[in-house]
Motif scaffolding. Sequence first.
Motif, PDB file in Angstrom:
ATOM      1  N   MET A   1       0.811  -1.190   0.000  1.00  0.00           N
ATOM      2  CA  MET A   1       0.000   0.000   0.000  1.00  0.00           C
ATOM      3  C   MET A   1       0.862   1.265   0.000  1.00  0.00           C
ATOM      4  SD  MET A   1      -3.299   0.717   2.146  1.00  0.00           S
ATOM      5  CE  MET A   1      -3.969   2.290   2.405  1.00  0.00           C
ATOM      6  N   LEU A   2       1.990   1.251   0.708  1.00  0.00           N
ATOM      7  CA  LEU A   2       2.870   2.411   0.709  1.00  0.00           C
ATOM      8  C   LEU A   2       3.499   2.640  -0.666  1.00  0.00           C
ATOM      9  CD1 LEU A   2       4.663   2.029   4.148  1.00  0.00           C
ATOM     10  CD2 LEU A   2       2.955   3.714   3.499  1.00  0.00           C
ATOM     11  N   ILE A   3       3.748   1.569  -1.390  1.00  0.00           N
ATOM     12  CA  ILE A   3       4.312   1.711  -2.736  1.00  0.00           C
ATOM     13  C   ILE A   3       3.311   2.400  -3.657  1.00  0.00           C
ATOM     14  CG2 ILE A   3       5.122   0.442  -4.756  1.00  0.00           C
ATOM     15  CD1 ILE A   3       6.261  -1.635  -2.785  1.00  0.00           C
ATOM     16  N   VAL A   4       2.052   2.026  -3.558  1.00  0.00           N
ATOM     17  CA  VAL A   4       1.010   2.647  -4.381  1.00  0.00           C
ATOM     18  C   VAL A   4       0.859   4.120  -4.005  1.00  0.00           C
ATOM     19  CG1 VAL A   4      -1.441   2.610  -4.941  1.00  0.00           C
ATOM     20  CG2 VAL A   4      -0.185   0.462  -4.727  1.00  0.00           C
ATOM     21  N   ALA A   5       0.869   4.421  -2.722  1.00  0.00           N
ATOM     22  CA  ALA A   5       0.750   5.814  -2.288  1.00  0.00           C
ATOM     23  C   ALA A   5       1.952   6.639  -2.762  1.00  0.00           C
ATOM     24  CB  ALA A   5       0.631   5.879  -0.771  1.00  0.00           C
ATOM     25  N   GLY A   6       3.133   6.064  -2.720  1.00  0.00           N
ATOM     26  CA  GLY A   6       4.325   6.757  -3.205  1.00  0.00           C
ATOM     27  C   GLY A   6       4.278   6.994  -4.703  1.00  0.00           C
ATOM     28  N   ALA A   7       3.725   6.038  -5.438  1.00  0.00           N
ATOM     29  CA  ALA A   7       3.601   6.208  -6.885  1.00  0.00           C
ATOM     30  C   ALA A   7       2.642   7.339  -7.229  1.00  0.00           C
ATOM     31  CB  ALA A   7       3.133   4.903  -7.524  1.00  0.00           C
ATOM     32  N   PHE A   8       1.539   7.428  -6.497  1.00  0.00           N
ATOM     33  CA  PHE A   8       0.600   8.531  -6.725  1.00  0.00           C
ATOM     34  C   PHE A   8       1.239   9.866  -6.365  1.00  0.00           C
ATOM     35  CE2 PHE A   8      -2.964   5.360  -6.404  1.00  0.00           C
ATOM     36  CZ  PHE A   8      -3.385   5.531  -7.716  1.00  0.00           C
ATOM     37  N   GLY A   9       2.000   9.899  -5.299  1.00  0.00           N
ATOM     38  CA  GLY A   9       2.674  11.143  -4.899  1.00  0.00           C
ATOM     39  C   GLY A   9       3.699  11.585  -5.925  1.00  0.00           C
ATOM     40  N   GLY A  10       4.455  10.642  -6.461  1.00  0.00           N
ATOM     41  CA  GLY A  10       5.442  10.980  -7.488  1.00  0.00           C
ATOM     42  C   GLY A  10       4.801  11.449  -8.772  1.00  0.00           C
ATOM     43  N   ALA A  11       3.708  10.804  -9.152  1.00  0.00           N
ATOM     44  CA  ALA A  11       3.014  11.187 -10.381  1.00  0.00           C
ATOM     45  C   ALA A  11       2.386  12.565 -10.249  1.00  0.00           C
ATOM     46  CB  ALA A  11       1.953  10.151 -10.733  1.00  0.00           C
ATOM     47  N   SER A  12       1.938  12.919  -9.057  1.00  0.00           N
ATOM     48  CA  SER A  12       1.306  14.227  -8.885  1.00  0.00           C
ATOM     49  C   SER A  12       2.311  15.363  -9.040  1.00  0.00           C
ATOM     50  CB  SER A  12       0.630  14.311  -7.521  1.00  0.00           C
ATOM     51  OG  SER A  12       1.599  14.314  -6.484  1.00  0.00           O
ATOM     52  N   GLY A  13       3.586  15.095  -8.867  1.00  0.00           N
ATOM     53  CA  GLY A  13       4.601  16.115  -9.110  1.00  0.00           C
ATOM     54  C   GLY A  13       5.205  16.021 -10.491  1.00  0.00           C
ATOM     55  N   ALA A  14       5.211  14.821 -11.075  1.00  0.00           N
ATOM     56  CA  ALA A  14       5.832  14.625 -12.383  1.00  0.00           C
ATOM     57  C   ALA A  14       4.977  15.180 -13.514  1.00  0.00           C
ATOM     58  CB  ALA A  14       6.098  13.145 -12.613  1.00  0.00           C
ATOM     59  N   ILE A  15       3.680  15.075 -13.388  1.00  0.00           N
ATOM     60  CA  ILE A  15       2.801  15.538 -14.466  1.00  0.00           C
ATOM     61  C   ILE A  15       2.902  17.052 -14.668  1.00  0.00           C
ATOM     62  CG2 ILE A  15       0.384  15.739 -15.181  1.00  0.00           C
ATOM     63  CD1 ILE A  15      -0.038  12.960 -13.868  1.00  0.00           C
ATOM     64  N   PRO A  16       2.812  17.883 -13.609  1.00  0.00           N
ATOM     65  CA  PRO A  16       2.987  19.335 -13.830  1.00  0.00           C
ATOM     66  C   PRO A  16       4.389  19.695 -14.324  1.00  0.00           C
ATOM     67  CG  PRO A  16       1.927  18.950 -11.727  1.00  0.00           C
ATOM     68  CD  PRO A  16       2.363  17.623 -12.248  1.00  0.00           C
ATOM     69  N   SER A  17       5.405  18.954 -13.882  1.00  0.00           N
ATOM     70  CA  SER A  17       6.767  19.218 -14.357  1.00  0.00           C
ATOM     71  C   SER A  17       6.878  18.956 -15.849  1.00  0.00           C
ATOM     72  CB  SER A  17       7.767  18.343 -13.602  1.00  0.00           C
ATOM     73  OG  SER A  17       7.762  18.671 -12.244  1.00  0.00           O
ATOM     74  N   TYR A  18       6.247  17.886 -16.316  1.00  0.00           N
ATOM     75  CA  TYR A  18       6.265  17.562 -17.732  1.00  0.00           C
ATOM     76  C   TYR A  18       5.555  18.651 -18.545  1.00  0.00           C
ATOM     77  CZ  TYR A  18       5.461  15.025 -22.070  1.00  0.00           C
ATOM     78  OH  TYR A  18       5.421  14.656 -23.382  1.00  0.00           O
ATOM     79  N   ILE A  19       4.441  19.153 -18.034  1.00  0.00           N
ATOM     80  CA  ILE A  19       3.696  20.210 -18.727  1.00  0.00           C
ATOM     81  C   ILE A  19       4.528  21.488 -18.788  1.00  0.00           C
ATOM     82  CG2 ILE A  19       1.658  21.697 -18.571  1.00  0.00           C
ATOM     83  CD1 ILE A  19       0.191  19.250 -17.353  1.00  0.00           C
ATOM     84  N   LYS A  20       5.179  21.842 -17.694  1.00  0.00           N
ATOM     85  CA  LYS A  20       6.003  23.059 -17.666  1.00  0.00           C
ATOM     86  C   LYS A  20       7.193  22.950 -18.610  1.00  0.00           C
ATOM     87  CE  LYS A  20       4.891  24.460 -12.973  1.00  0.00           C
ATOM     88  NZ  LYS A  20       5.410  24.701 -11.635  1.00  0.00           N
ATOM     89  N   CYS A  21       7.778  21.771 -18.706  1.00  0.00           N
ATOM     90  CA  CYS A  21       8.904  21.586 -19.621  1.00  0.00           C
ATOM     91  C   CYS A  21       8.461  21.788 -21.061  1.00  0.00           C
ATOM     92  CB  CYS A  21       9.511  20.195 -19.452  1.00  0.00           C
ATOM     93  SG  CYS A  21      10.401  19.996 -17.913  1.00  0.00           S
ATOM     94  N   GLY A  22       7.256  21.331 -21.389  1.00  0.00           N
ATOM     95  CA  GLY A  22       6.736  21.550 -22.731  1.00  0.00           C
ATOM     96  C   GLY A  22       6.502  23.018 -23.018  1.00  0.00           C
ATOM     97  N   GLU A  23       6.051  23.777 -22.024  1.00  0.00           N
ATOM     98  CA  GLU A  23       5.823  25.207 -22.210  1.00  0.00           C
ATOM     99  C   GLU A  23       7.131  25.979 -22.351  1.00  0.00           C
ATOM    100  OE1 GLU A  23       3.446  26.332 -18.892  1.00  0.00           O
ATOM    101  OE2 GLU A  23       1.653  25.345 -19.673  1.00  0.00           O
TER     102      GLU A  23
END
Length: 59
Positions: A1-23
């Motif tokens: 369960m902690l692995i799943v929670a960590g994956a969601f936490g990482g994705a929540s920061g990676a997605i905006p970073s990817y969008i900003k890099c595109g901009e």
Amino acid sequence: MLIVAGAFGGASGAIPSYIKCGEMSRSVFRVPLGGFDNEGGSAGATEPRPKLTFPRTRS
């Protein structure tokens, strides 16, 4: 369960970073290493810093 929670936490920061890099028209892999490349640099690195002067106060 902690692995799943960590994956969601990482994705929540990676997605905006990817969008900003595109901009910024920069590669996602080049952004963390941005301080080590010689492509653009910052304006402050090439221009001299202005000397700050403050008015004298009456004492």
